[in-house]
Motif scaffolding. Sequence first.
Motif, short mmCIF file in Angstrom:
data_model
loop_
_atom_site.label_atom_id
_atom_site.label_comp_id
_atom_site.label_asym_id
_atom_site.label_seq_id
_atom_site.Cartn_x
_atom_site.Cartn_y
_atom_site.Cartn_z
N ASP A 31 0.81 -1.21 0.00
CA ASP A 31 0.00 0.00 0.00
C ASP A 31 0.85 1.27 0.00
N GLY A 32 2.19 1.10 -0.08
CA GLY A 32 3.09 2.25 -0.08
C GLY A 32 3.47 2.75 1.29
N GLN A 33 2.90 2.15 2.33
CA GLN A 33 3.22 2.54 3.70
C GLN A 33 4.59 1.97 4.08
N ILE A 34 5.32 2.72 4.88
CA ILE A 34 6.63 2.31 5.38
C ILE A 34 6.46 1.83 6.81
N ARG A 35 7.05 0.68 7.11
CA ARG A 35 6.98 0.14 8.47
C ARG A 35 8.39 -0.09 8.97
N LEU A 36 8.71 0.50 10.13
CA LEU A 36 10.01 0.27 10.75
C LEU A 36 10.04 -1.12 11.35
N LEU A 37 11.15 -1.82 11.19
CA LEU A 37 11.29 -3.18 11.70
C LEU A 37 12.21 -3.24 12.91
N ALA A 38 12.86 -2.14 13.24
CA ALA A 38 13.79 -2.11 14.37
C ALA A 38 13.50 -0.87 15.20
N THR A 39 13.74 -0.97 16.50
CA THR A 39 13.47 0.16 17.40
C THR A 39 14.64 1.12 17.49
N GLY A 40 15.79 0.76 16.95
CA GLY A 40 16.96 1.63 16.99
C GLY A 40 18.00 1.14 16.02
N PHE A 41 19.03 1.93 15.86
CA PHE A 41 20.08 1.60 14.90
C PHE A 41 21.43 1.98 15.48
N VAL A 42 22.35 1.03 15.49
CA VAL A 42 23.72 1.28 15.88
C VAL A 42 24.60 0.90 14.69
N PRO A 43 25.26 1.88 14.08
CA PRO A 43 26.07 1.58 12.90
C PRO A 43 27.24 0.67 13.25
N ARG A 44 27.61 -0.17 12.31
CA ARG A 44 28.73 -1.09 12.51
C ARG A 44 30.07 -0.42 12.24
N GLN A 45 30.06 0.65 11.45
CA GLN A 45 31.27 1.40 11.21
C GLN A 45 31.15 2.73 11.95
N GLY A 46 32.17 3.55 11.84
CA GLY A 46 32.12 4.87 12.42
C GLY A 46 32.36 4.88 13.91
N PHE A 47 33.41 4.17 14.35
CA PHE A 47 33.71 4.09 15.78
C PHE A 47 33.92 5.47 16.39
N ALA A 48 34.61 6.34 15.68
CA ALA A 48 34.89 7.68 16.21
C ALA A 48 33.59 8.44 16.47
N GLU A 49 32.64 8.33 15.54
CA GLU A 49 31.36 9.01 15.72
C GLU A 49 30.58 8.42 16.89
N MET A 50 30.59 7.09 16.99
CA MET A 50 29.90 6.44 18.10
C MET A 50 30.53 6.82 19.43
N ALA A 51 31.86 6.87 19.48
CA ALA A 51 32.55 7.25 20.71
C ALA A 51 32.21 8.69 21.09
N GLN A 52 32.12 9.58 20.11
CA GLN A 52 31.77 10.97 20.40
C GLN A 52 30.35 11.07 20.93
N LEU A 53 29.42 10.32 20.35
CA LEU A 53 28.04 10.32 20.86
C LEU A 53 28.00 9.82 22.30
N MET A 54 28.75 8.77 22.59
CA MET A 54 28.79 8.24 23.95
C MET A 54 29.40 9.28 24.90
N GLN A 55 30.47 9.92 24.48
CA GLN A 55 31.11 10.94 25.31
C GLN A 55 30.14 12.08 25.61
N ASP A 56 29.44 12.56 24.60
CA ASP A 56 28.48 13.64 24.78
C ASP A 56 27.35 13.22 25.73
N ASN A 57 26.86 11.99 25.56
CA ASN A 57 25.79 11.49 26.41
C ASN A 57 26.24 11.38 27.86
#
Length: 148
Positions: A31-57
């Motif tokens: 019907d063209g509707q979009i359905r999310l299948l996951a409640t969140g997303f953690v990228p597998r790459q980008g350790f530096a970005e993930m570390a910065q997000l954790m530091q900020d949090n």
Amino acid sequence: DGLVASISSDVRPRAVLDELVRLGMAEEGEDGQIRLLATGFVPRQGFAEMAQLMQDNLHDHLAAASLNLEGEHNYLEQAVFVDQLSEESAHRLHVVAAKAWRQAFKTVMTEAQARYDHDQKNTPAGERNRRARFGSYFYAADQDERPS
């Protein structure tokens, strides 16, 4: 389309949807509707970005707690403590906490988007200088395990 356009004009909405489908994060119905299948997303790459997000949090969580202790503010900074639980009960509590987080996320995210949209239209750029963070965590361990 509107969500993607509000974040970036460099990426087409269809490309974002195709990537979410490829990653198994969403599906497009007949019907063209979009359905999310996951409640969140953690990228597998980008350790530096993930570390910065954790530091900020972590910074913001500690800042809220510290300012509360100093009596300067009354930020939300609370936790539920319970011990003498079985592993099964701790797991069940984790499931309940995750469900509560999903509801809180929806409520706060809806209001955050509404406030952002309001401020973009009604507040001069120089006055839009505040940031806010709302989070939740769950942790379970043996009672004998204490931070060193």
